[in-house]
Design an enzyme around this catalytic site. Structure first.
Site, PDB file in Angstrom:
ATOM      1  CE  LYS A  78      89.333 -38.486  -2.780  1.00  0.00           C
ATOM      2  NZ  LYS A  78      89.908 -39.108  -1.579  1.00  0.00           N
ATOM      3  CG  ASP A 122      92.062 -41.975  -1.464  1.00  0.00           C
ATOM      4  OD1 ASP A 122      91.922 -43.106  -0.959  1.00  0.00           O
ATOM      5  OD2 ASP A 122      91.932 -40.913  -0.816  1.00  0.00           O
ATOM      6  CD  GLU A 160      95.196 -41.649  -0.019  1.00  0.00           C
ATOM      7  OE1 GLU A 160      95.930 -41.005  -0.806  1.00  0.00           O
ATOM      8  OE2 GLU A 160      94.440 -41.112   0.806  1.00  0.00           O
ATOM      9  CG  ASP A 167      93.548 -40.768   4.470  1.00  0.00           C
ATOM     10  OD1 ASP A 167      93.450 -40.455   5.667  1.00  0.00           O
ATOM     11  OD2 ASP A 167      93.101 -40.041   3.562  1.00  0.00           O
ATOM     12  CE  LYS A 184      91.510 -36.909   5.081  1.00  0.00           C
ATOM     13  NZ  LYS A 184      92.203 -37.960   4.336  1.00  0.00           N
TER      14      LYS A 184
END
Ligand code: MG
Length: 366
Positions: free
Chosen positions: A165, A193, A218, A241, A265
């Site tokens: 992250k 990400d 990402e 994403d 997702k």
């Protein structure tokens, strides 16, 4: 077969690592998850789950799942839960948008359909590819050295794919990526990400500074066009994403060559029915996928396992075992990670049996 009742439960899912933090200082300490039980006149009962990643990740929030279910659930009574497209069309008629509200109902109907057919859901979704599914570990945002330590620790648990992250200060994010990559071997996969946390100038600094490393980038920015700009300025492999929330978004990204991998997702699309459509489209387009959900416990993890296991292996970039991040077991029979991998259950349906004592009393009955 007819739906005779829908019961909705709320469960708290505290995190093993006490908090999960991502870009811009956003974090969650206890996940608020919603479990849906669909009951039928045939005696079959199915379960689904939806757990938004807090209220500030996507346009979705935990209380919104239940508020939306209060709108639609009473008007689903009498439908045949095995007629999945009929159920989805009815939900879309009753509530425009808000796909995450519908996700748990759809998953529960797949659970029932599998039980009625005597087959695991992954078989109905296309069949079982390979022995098991390779998982990634999300590494909560912390100072660089602590994150590298956590990557090393989870690598010892068997994980080979890691999602860092980032999306913080560019100088610190560059260190996060460098230090994490340094503790990994050549066959391990690292994704940085940013969760929309960078403006374009931040993103350009980071991708330039780590261009010598084996790392995926990402969702650097919030806007699709900004991500596309960064994509065109870097040679690093690229994942989208948050921007991938519809068939249209997948088609546009594929047409623009905007990414190498998309994150699928389940709740973002409104359940397994729509997620399967997107999965099959990505296979046709040659796009690899991370198969996961916004968060969740054992029921979400089971749904992920069935969708991932029924996806051809070359297209499975990775998947997530969310039930290993939280301290509460809400159902028995869900996949349990072994050596960084999981497999879909063999039992009919999702193969899960919720723990009534954990679910407690329903917060809504339709
Ligand atoms: Mg992501």
């Amino acid at each position: 077969m007819r739906i005779t009742a829908i019961r909705v439960f709320q469960v708290d899912l505290p995190l093993v690592e006490r908090a999960y933090a991502w870009s811009e200082g956003k974090k969650v300490e206890v996940f608020d998850s919603t479990v849906v039980r669909v009951e039928t006149d045939a005696g079959l009962v199915g379960h689904g789950e939806c757990c938004p990643l807090g209220p500030v990740y996507l346009p979705a929030y935990a209380a919104g799942v239940r508020a939306g279910l209060a709108e639609i659930a009473p008007q689903l009574i009498g439908l045949d839960p095995t007629e999945l497209d009929v159920v989805n069309r009815r939900m879309d008629y009753l509530l425009k948008g808000h796909p995450y509200v519908k996700s748990a109902v759809d998953i529960a109907c797949w659970d029932i359909t599998g039980q009625a057919a005597g087959m695991p859901v992954c078989q109905l979704l296309g069949g079982r590819f390979g022995e098991d599914v390779v998982l990634y570990r999300a590494i909560s945002q912390l100072p660089p050295a602590e994150m590298a330590g956590n990557v090393a620790r989870h690598k010892r648990d068997g994980y080979t794919r890691f999602q860092l992250k980032v999306g913080g200060r560019p100088d610190e994010d560059i260190e996060r990526i460098r230090q994490a990559r340094a503790v990994l071997g050549p066959s391990d996969v690292l994704v940085a990400d940013a969760n929309t946390g960078w403006l374009m100038h931040d993103a350009v600094r980071v991708v330039n500074a780590v261009r010598d490393l084996d790392v995926y980038i990402e969702q650097p920015c919030a806007r699709y066009d900004d991500c596309l700009t960064i994509r065109r300025r870097t040679s690093l492999p690229f994942v989208l994403d948050e921007n991938i929330d519809s068939i249209d978004a997948v088609l546009r990204a594929a047409s623009d060559g905007a990414c190498d991998v998309v994150n699928l997702k389940i709740a973002k699309f409104g359940g397994l029915t729509r997620a399967r459509q997107v999965r099959d489209l990505c296979v046709s387009l040659g796009l690899a996928m991370t198969i996961e959900d916004t968060w969740g416990g054992d029921i979400v993890t089971a749904a992920i396992a069935h969708l991932a296991h029924s996806t051809p292996e070359p297209f499975r970039f990775t998947a997530t075992d969310f039930n290993s991040y939280v301290t509460t077991t809400i159902a028995d029979g869900a996949p349990r990670r072994e050596n960084g991998r999981m497999r879909a259950a063999e039992a009919p349906g999702l193969g899960v049996k919720p723990r009534d004592e954990v679910l407690g009393e329903p917060v809504l009955i339709a």
